[in-house]
Design a protein around this motif. Structure first.
Motif, short mmCIF file in Angstrom:
data_model
loop_
_atom_site.label_atom_id
_atom_site.label_comp_id
_atom_site.label_asym_id
_atom_site.label_seq_id
_atom_site.Cartn_x
_atom_site.Cartn_y
_atom_site.Cartn_z
N GLY A 1 38.33 25.42 44.12
CA GLY A 1 38.74 24.30 44.95
C GLY A 1 38.06 22.99 44.59
N ASN A 2 36.97 23.05 43.81
CA ASN A 2 36.31 21.82 43.37
C ASN A 2 37.16 21.11 42.33
N LYS A 3 37.14 19.79 42.36
CA LYS A 3 37.82 18.99 41.34
C LYS A 3 36.91 18.89 40.12
N ILE A 4 37.47 19.04 38.93
CA ILE A 4 36.65 18.96 37.73
C ILE A 4 36.32 17.51 37.42
N PRO A 5 35.33 17.26 36.55
CA PRO A 5 34.98 15.88 36.20
C PRO A 5 36.18 15.12 35.65
N PRO A 6 36.24 13.80 35.85
CA PRO A 6 37.37 13.00 35.35
C PRO A 6 37.50 13.08 33.83
N THR A 7 38.70 12.87 33.35
CA THR A 7 38.96 12.89 31.91
C THR A 7 38.03 11.94 31.17
N ALA A 8 37.87 10.74 31.71
CA ALA A 8 37.02 9.75 31.04
C ALA A 8 35.59 10.24 30.90
N ALA A 9 35.08 10.94 31.93
CA ALA A 9 33.71 11.45 31.88
C ALA A 9 33.59 12.54 30.82
N LEU A 10 34.59 13.42 30.72
CA LEU A 10 34.57 14.47 29.71
C LEU A 10 34.71 13.90 28.31
N MET A 11 35.52 12.85 28.16
CA MET A 11 35.66 12.18 26.87
C MET A 11 34.32 11.63 26.41
N LYS A 12 33.60 11.00 27.33
CA LYS A 12 32.31 10.39 26.98
C LYS A 12 31.25 11.46 26.70
N GLN A 13 31.19 12.49 27.55
CA GLN A 13 30.16 13.52 27.40
C GLN A 13 30.30 14.28 26.09
N PHE A 14 31.55 14.61 25.71
CA PHE A 14 31.76 15.45 24.54
C PHE A 14 32.29 14.68 23.33
N GLU A 15 32.41 13.33 23.48
CA GLU A 15 32.87 12.48 22.39
C GLU A 15 34.23 12.95 21.87
N LEU A 16 35.15 13.15 22.81
CA LEU A 16 36.49 13.63 22.49
C LEU A 16 37.53 12.57 22.83
N SER A 17 38.69 12.67 22.21
CA SER A 17 39.82 11.84 22.59
C SER A 17 40.43 12.37 23.88
N ASP A 18 41.28 11.54 24.50
CA ASP A 18 41.93 12.02 25.71
C ASP A 18 42.83 13.21 25.43
N ASN A 19 43.49 13.21 24.27
CA ASN A 19 44.37 14.34 23.93
C ASN A 19 43.56 15.62 23.76
N ALA A 20 42.36 15.51 23.17
CA ALA A 20 41.52 16.69 22.99
C ALA A 20 41.08 17.25 24.34
N VAL A 21 40.71 16.36 25.27
CA VAL A 21 40.33 16.81 26.62
C VAL A 21 41.50 17.51 27.29
N TYR A 22 42.70 16.95 27.14
CA TYR A 22 43.88 17.57 27.75
C TYR A 22 44.13 18.96 27.16
N ARG A 23 43.88 19.13 25.85
CA ARG A 23 44.07 20.45 25.23
C ARG A 23 43.08 21.45 25.80
N GLY A 24 41.83 21.02 26.00
CA GLY A 24 40.84 21.91 26.58
C GLY A 24 41.19 22.32 27.99
N ILE A 25 41.69 21.35 28.77
CA ILE A 25 42.09 21.65 30.15
C ILE A 25 43.28 22.60 30.16
N ALA A 26 44.22 22.39 29.24
CA ALA A 26 45.38 23.27 29.16
C ALA A 26 44.95 24.70 28.84
N LEU A 27 43.95 24.85 27.95
CA LEU A 27 43.44 26.17 27.60
C LEU A 27 42.85 26.86 28.83
N LEU A 28 42.06 26.13 29.60
CA LEU A 28 41.43 26.71 30.79
C LEU A 28 42.46 27.02 31.88
N LYS A 29 43.52 26.24 31.94
CA LYS A 29 44.61 26.56 32.86
C LYS A 29 45.27 27.88 32.46
#
Length: 226
Positions: free
Chosen positions: A24-52
């Motif tokens: 039920g918790n909301k995950i960190p925002p895309t922008a925060a994940l992009m900054k933390q892991f030095e990823l593009s927005d598309n890469a973050v979306y791929r990771g989220i899709a995998l976890l889904k």
């Protein structure tokens, strides 16, 4: 050095498995994940899709991405019952030996000899957790299996409860963080210092502490803060 989608996904999985991100918790925002892991927005979306796809995350239209409720945390009486978090996880029992109780353990068990049991929990190539338990020697009278470097079926707590007729409870649980020790790095297969979460649990039967445990969690090979 840029991160990877796998690293980000492992980090979020570990936080969910540990319970710092609960169903039920909301995950960190895309922008925060992009900054933390030095990823593009598309890469973050791929990771989220995998976890889904794995059932860890779910989307709610117009609200965002949240932690799903597919898994149950190992905690409290669920831990005592020997429940694991998934068939993909493998427990490796490393050691069972009679040792002198460390100071913090002696504060609960009393000074002197106890049984130290060491194990790791692995998912694929990722060592998720390194844990130790220190068990009062009196427990060995009813559960001699604790002196053997292998799993107790289903757990030493459950065996003691069954054979003694006295319930075993996780009476106290604390969470802290620390920089990895040499032992942590070896157990978690890390090649540098990281911040890790540490959970300590005190097991009680009747009015007596019969064991304490410490779990050290590697949240997806987190960013080094050394």
């Amino acid at each position: 050095m840029a991160g990877t989608v796998a690293r980000m996904a492992a980090y979020l999985r570990a936080r969910i498995d540990l319970g710092t991100l609960e169903p039920g918790n909301k995950i960190p925002p895309t922008a925060a994940l992009m900054k933390q892991f030095e990823l593009s927005d598309n890469a973050v979306y791929r990771g989220i899709a995998l976890l889904k796809a794995e059932g860890y995350l779910v989307s709610h239209q117009g609200k965002g991405v949240f932690v799903g409720d597919r898994r149950k945390l190992i905690a409290g009486e669920s831990r005592i019952a020997g429940i694991t978090q998934g068939k993909s996880e493998i427990i490796h029992h490393k050691l069972s030996a009679r040792v002198q109780a460390p100071d913090w353990v002696a504060a609960h068990l009393g000074s002197g000899e106890c049984v130290n049991r060491v194990r790791t929990v692995q998912r694929g190539d990722f060592v998720l957790q390194a844990s130790q338990s220190w068990v009062h020697v009196d427990v060995a009278e009813l559960v001699p299996e604790i002196d053997e470097p292998k799993a107790c079926d289903p757990s030493w707590q459950a065996l003691y409860q069954d054979r003694s007729g006295n319930p075993v409870k996780a009476a106290d649980k604390t969470m802290d963080a620390r920089i990895t020790t040499a032992a942590d790095r070896e157990a978690l297969d890390l090649d540098a210092d990281f911040a890790v979460l540490v959970m300590r649990t005190v097991y009680v039967s009747g009015n007596k502490v019969i064991g304490v445990g410490e779990g050290v969690y590697a949240p997806g090979h987190p960013l080094s803060i050394a």
